[in-house]
Design an enzyme around this catalytic site. Structure first.
Site, PDB file in Angstrom:
ATOM      1  N   GLU A 280       0.799  -1.231   0.000  1.00 27.17           N
ATOM      2  CA  GLU A 280       0.000   0.000   0.000  1.00 27.17           C
ATOM      3  C   GLU A 280       0.835   1.286   0.000  1.00 27.17           C
ATOM      4  O   GLU A 280       0.712   2.138   0.883  1.00 27.17           O
ATOM      5  CB  GLU A 280      -0.955  -0.020   1.199  1.00 27.17           C
ATOM      6  CG  GLU A 280      -1.913  -1.199   1.152  1.00 27.17           C
ATOM      7  CD  GLU A 280      -2.745  -1.327   2.415  1.00 27.17           C
ATOM      8  OE1 GLU A 280      -2.963  -0.315   3.092  1.00 27.17           O
ATOM      9  OE2 GLU A 280      -3.146  -2.463   2.732  1.00 27.17           O
ATOM     10  N   GLU A 386      -5.973 -10.781  -0.312  1.00 26.88           N
ATOM     11  CA  GLU A 386      -6.640 -10.484   0.961  1.00 26.88           C
ATOM     12  C   GLU A 386      -8.164 -10.414   0.803  1.00 26.88           C
ATOM     13  O   GLU A 386      -8.831  -9.637   1.444  1.00 26.88           O
ATOM     14  CB  GLU A 386      -6.137  -9.156   1.540  1.00 26.88           C
ATOM     15  CG  GLU A 386      -4.645  -9.056   1.721  1.00 26.88           C
ATOM     16  CD  GLU A 386      -4.217  -7.776   2.420  1.00 26.88           C
ATOM     17  OE1 GLU A 386      -5.092  -7.034   2.899  1.00 26.88           O
ATOM     18  OE2 GLU A 386      -3.000  -7.504   2.488  1.00 26.88           O
TER      19      GLU A 386
HETATM   20  O1  G3I Z   1      -2.042  -6.555  19.547  1.00 27.32           O
HETATM   21  C1  G3I Z   1      -2.750  -5.425  20.056  1.00 27.32           C
HETATM   22  C2  G3I Z   1      -3.336  -5.745  21.393  1.00 27.32           C
HETATM   23  O2  G3I Z   1      -2.285  -5.953  22.317  1.00 27.32           O
HETATM   24  C3  G3I Z   1      -4.198  -4.574  21.851  1.00 27.32           C
HETATM   25  O3  G3I Z   1      -4.805  -4.913  23.069  1.00 27.32           O
HETATM   26  C4  G3I Z   1      -5.253  -4.313  20.775  1.00 27.32           C
HETATM   27  C5  G3I Z   1      -6.170  -3.181  21.135  1.00 27.32           C
HETATM   28  O4  G3I Z   1      -5.548  -1.976  20.783  1.00 27.32           O
HETATM   29  O5  G3I Z   1      -4.629  -3.989  19.540  1.00 27.32           O
HETATM   30  C6  G3I Z   1      -3.863  -5.096  19.067  1.00 27.32           C
HETATM   31  O6  G3I Z   1      -3.257  -4.727  17.858  1.00 27.32           O
HETATM   32  C7  G3I Z   1      -4.168  -4.679  16.774  1.00 27.32           C
HETATM   33  C8  G3I Z   1      -3.668  -5.625  15.681  1.00 27.32           C
HETATM   34  O7  G3I Z   1      -4.507  -5.547  14.521  1.00 27.32           O
HETATM   35  C9  G3I Z   1      -3.635  -7.074  16.166  1.00 27.32           C
HETATM   36  O8  G3I Z   1      -4.972  -7.474  16.357  1.00 27.32           O
HETATM   37  C10 G3I Z   1      -4.160  -3.272  16.216  1.00 27.32           C
HETATM   38  O9  G3I Z   1      -4.741  -2.426  17.175  1.00 27.32           O
HETATM   39  C11 G3I Z   1      -4.973  -3.230  14.930  1.00 27.32           C
HETATM   40  O10 G3I Z   1      -4.869  -1.965  14.327  1.00 27.32           O
HETATM   41  C12 G3I Z   1      -4.442  -4.254  13.953  1.00 27.32           C
HETATM   42  O11 G3I Z   1      -5.277  -4.240  12.796  1.00 27.32           O
HETATM   43  C13 G3I Z   1      -4.722  -4.912  11.669  1.00 27.32           C
HETATM   44  C14 G3I Z   1      -4.635  -3.918  10.536  1.00 27.32           C
HETATM   45  O12 G3I Z   1      -4.124  -4.564   9.356  1.00 27.32           O
HETATM   46  C15 G3I Z   1      -3.713  -2.791  10.898  1.00 27.32           C
HETATM   47  O13 G3I Z   1      -3.461  -1.990   9.759  1.00 27.32           O
HETATM   48  C16 G3I Z   1      -5.630  -6.045  11.285  1.00 27.32           C
HETATM   49  O14 G3I Z   1      -5.624  -7.058  12.287  1.00 27.32           O
HETATM   50  C17 G3I Z   1      -5.172  -6.646   9.960  1.00 27.32           C
HETATM   51  O15 G3I Z   1      -6.123  -7.580   9.501  1.00 27.32           O
HETATM   52  C18 G3I Z   1      -5.033  -5.556   8.900  1.00 27.32           C
HETATM   53  O16 G3I Z   1      -4.522  -6.134   7.720  1.00 27.32           O
HETATM   54  C19 G3I Z   1      -4.325  -5.225   6.635  1.00 27.32           C
HETATM   55  C20 G3I Z   1      -3.150  -5.735   5.838  1.00 27.32           C
HETATM   56  O17 G3I Z   1      -2.034  -5.830   6.657  1.00 27.32           O
HETATM   57  C21 G3I Z   1      -2.905  -4.845   4.628  1.00 27.32           C
HETATM   58  N1  G3I Z   1      -4.100  -4.735   3.813  1.00 27.32           N
HETATM   59  C22 G3I Z   1      -5.267  -4.278   4.552  1.00 27.32           C
HETATM   60  C23 G3I Z   1      -5.551  -5.183   5.712  1.00 27.32           C
HETATM   61  C24 G3I Z   1      -6.799  -4.751   6.425  1.00 27.32           C
HETATM   62  O18 G3I Z   1      -6.634  -3.499   6.997  1.00 27.32           O
END
Ligand code: G3I
Length: 463
Positions: A280, A386
């Site tokens: 991205e 994805e």
């Molecule tokens: O691990 C922490 C946890 O300790 C904490 O308690 C919790 C609450 O804040 O957050 C957790 O981290 C989260 C992480 O996912 C793991 O679950 C982050 O806040 C959250 O922002 C993160 O979101 C991920 C997102 O990318 C971030 O950009 C999604 O799981 C993931 O599915 C998503 O994947 C992206 C690809 O990498 C790129 N393409 C788009 C796709 C969807 O956004």
């Protein structure tokens, strides 16, 4: 009426002789002429066109590259057409041309090797006619490159609606404590993409501090289950740790980029042979997004990241991964341009089309195939990396799940039809842990890890 051919031999470019008057014979002997150059442009050279009447021969002798034609700028004067004008080279056959009124070019195809040549333009017109042929310029276009033997394009293989393509899913280490999750992953999917565990904010949260634990757990599970692992993502602006943004010098950012990519790829080595190198980089208008790498290094960070990855593991499959790049529009074009640039440098092997959609936005087969064929033509693999299709919302659940299944089927059929499509990956094992939220019902298995109509549709096509 007989016409005596009075042979006036003039060199093109001389001032036009008074009609019928004998002229000084001057050969352009030894003129160095590059193929495609104008031998002589009488008018441009301050001379006037050579008038040939009632008969005459204009010639130019010169040394030239190989040329593929003789192009004359001619016109008939005081008559509609000046018949009997001809061109010959080195005393060879005469090629008749018929100048009409008004200056225009006439081409005689004559392929000749480099060397010394004499071109003669001869006119024998009716003795008493006022008609004359004016010759102004002689041009020698370079020979057209030999057309490659055009092999008849292979008959397009019937685009099968079925072809085995590995079906993958993103996974999160923390969900493997759910036995149903692990069983469903092992049962249904051929590859895993760690959803977050290989991103820099998790793997190198502080400079030089590497946290491979969660990713190593996933790689171990994959190895035990005989599944492939897609590395995601070496460089992702959104999930880059804050310390990178605090680096002051571009040279520091470049060193950090090199160190991160090298350390991570070398750590996973043979366990991960396919990497989303950059994820991205582009915004909705096709311009580069601001992120710590772009802000320090400019757009060159993308090529730099791929160059480093290629150096670390020349055999790895290097992917540029992007969303909203699967159907026509600014972002698709910008993604294609970025990938084409990397491909021309031998730095990229595949493009990842993320395909995050809803029932309303899931692309038609034609739209998606147009994009996939574009990459196929580019010589680049294309992967669905994805996919999810939001099916939450009003309306009968069964209807929404069937529409969702159709959306997944269209994407799978397109991937099956385009041989360059090498992977089909969805963003989650089941609705239970989708990043979209369980109520959006976006995936192939429901929250109880049971197959939905979408899974059957995908399996029907991809095997
Ligand atoms: O691990 C922490 C946890 O300790 C904490 O308690 C919790 C609450 O804040 O957050 C957790 O981290 C989260 C992480 O996912 C793991 O679950 C982050 O806040 C959250 O922002 C993160 O979101 C991920 C997102 O990318 C971030 O950009 C999604 O799981 C993931 O599915 C998503 O994947 C992206 C690809 O990498 C790129 N393409 C788009 C796709 C969807 O956004």
């Amino acid at each position: 009426m007989g016409t005596a051919a009075l042979n006036f031999v003039v060199t093109l470019g001389l001032a036009a002789p008074a009609s019928g008057a004998p002229v000084r014979v001057v050969q352009g002997e030894g003129m160095q002429v590059r193929a495609g150059a104008v031998v002589r442009d009488a008018q441009a050279a301050g001379g006037r066109a050579v008038a040939l009447r009632p008969a005459g021969v204009a010639s130019a002798t010169f040394v030239s590259d190989a040329f593929g034609a003789v192009v004359l700028r001619v016109r008939a004067s005081r008559c509609e057409r000046a018949r009997s004008l001809s061109v010959s080279v080195d005393g060879g056959a005469r090629h008749a041309i018929v100048p009409r009124a008004g200056w225009h070019e006439q081409r005689v195809r004559l392929a000749l090797p480099a060397g010394r040549h004499a071109v003669e333009v001869a006119y024998t017109g009716p003795r008493r006619s006022r008609c004359r042929a004016l010759v102004d310029r002689l041009r020698l276009p370079a020979p057209r490159p030999a057309k490659p033997a055009v092999e008849a394009p292979p008959a397009p293989a019937a685009t099968p609606l079925r072809r085995p393509v590995p079906l993958g899913a993103s996974v999160q280490a923390r969900h493997f404590d759910d036995p149903g999750y692990e069983a469903a992953f092992r049962r249904e999917f051929a590859s895993m993409t760690p959803e977050n565990e290989m991103k820099m904010e998790i793997i190198q949260p502080q400079p030089g501090v590497f946290n491979f634990g969660p990713a190593d757990e996933l790689v171990t599970r994959a190895r035990q289950a005989g599944k492939a692992v897609r590395g995601h993502a070496l460089v992702f602006g959104t999930q880059t740790p804050p310390w990178v943004g605090r680096l002051l010098l571009p040279s520091d950012a470049e060193a950090a980029l090199r160190d991160h990519i090298t350390t991570v790829m070398e750590h996973f080595d043979e366990d991960v042979r396919e990497w989303d190198v950059v994820n991205e980089a582009l915004g909705p208008d096709g311009s580069y997004r601001s992120n710590p790498w772009f802000d320090k290094l400019g757009p060159r960070y993308v090529e730099l990241a791929f160059r480093i990855a290629r150096e670390v593991d020349p055999k790895a499959t290097l992917v540029y991964n992007e969303f909203a790049a699967d159907v026509s529009g600014i972002k698709r074009d910008a993604t294609a341009n970025l990938v084409r640039g990397l491909k021309e440098k031998g730095l990229v092997d595949a493009v990842g089309l993320q395909m995050h959609h809803s029932l309303a936005t899931a692309p038609t087969r034609e739209a998606l195939e147009s994009t996939m064929r574009m990459y196929e033509q580019m010589g680049v693999q294309v992967q669905v990396t994805e996919m999810d299709v939001i099916a939450g919302g009003p309306g009968a659940l069964s209807d929404r799940l069937n529409i969702q299944a159709d959306a997944y089927r269209r994407a799978a059929e397109t991937c099956a039809a385009v041989r360059a499509c090498t992977r089909f990956t969805v963003w989650g094992v089941s609705d239970a842990y989708s990043w979209m939220g369980v109520d959006e019902l976006p995936l192939l298995l429901d929250a109880s890890n049971q197959p939905k109509p979408a899974l059957a549709a995908v399996r029907d096509v991809l095997g």
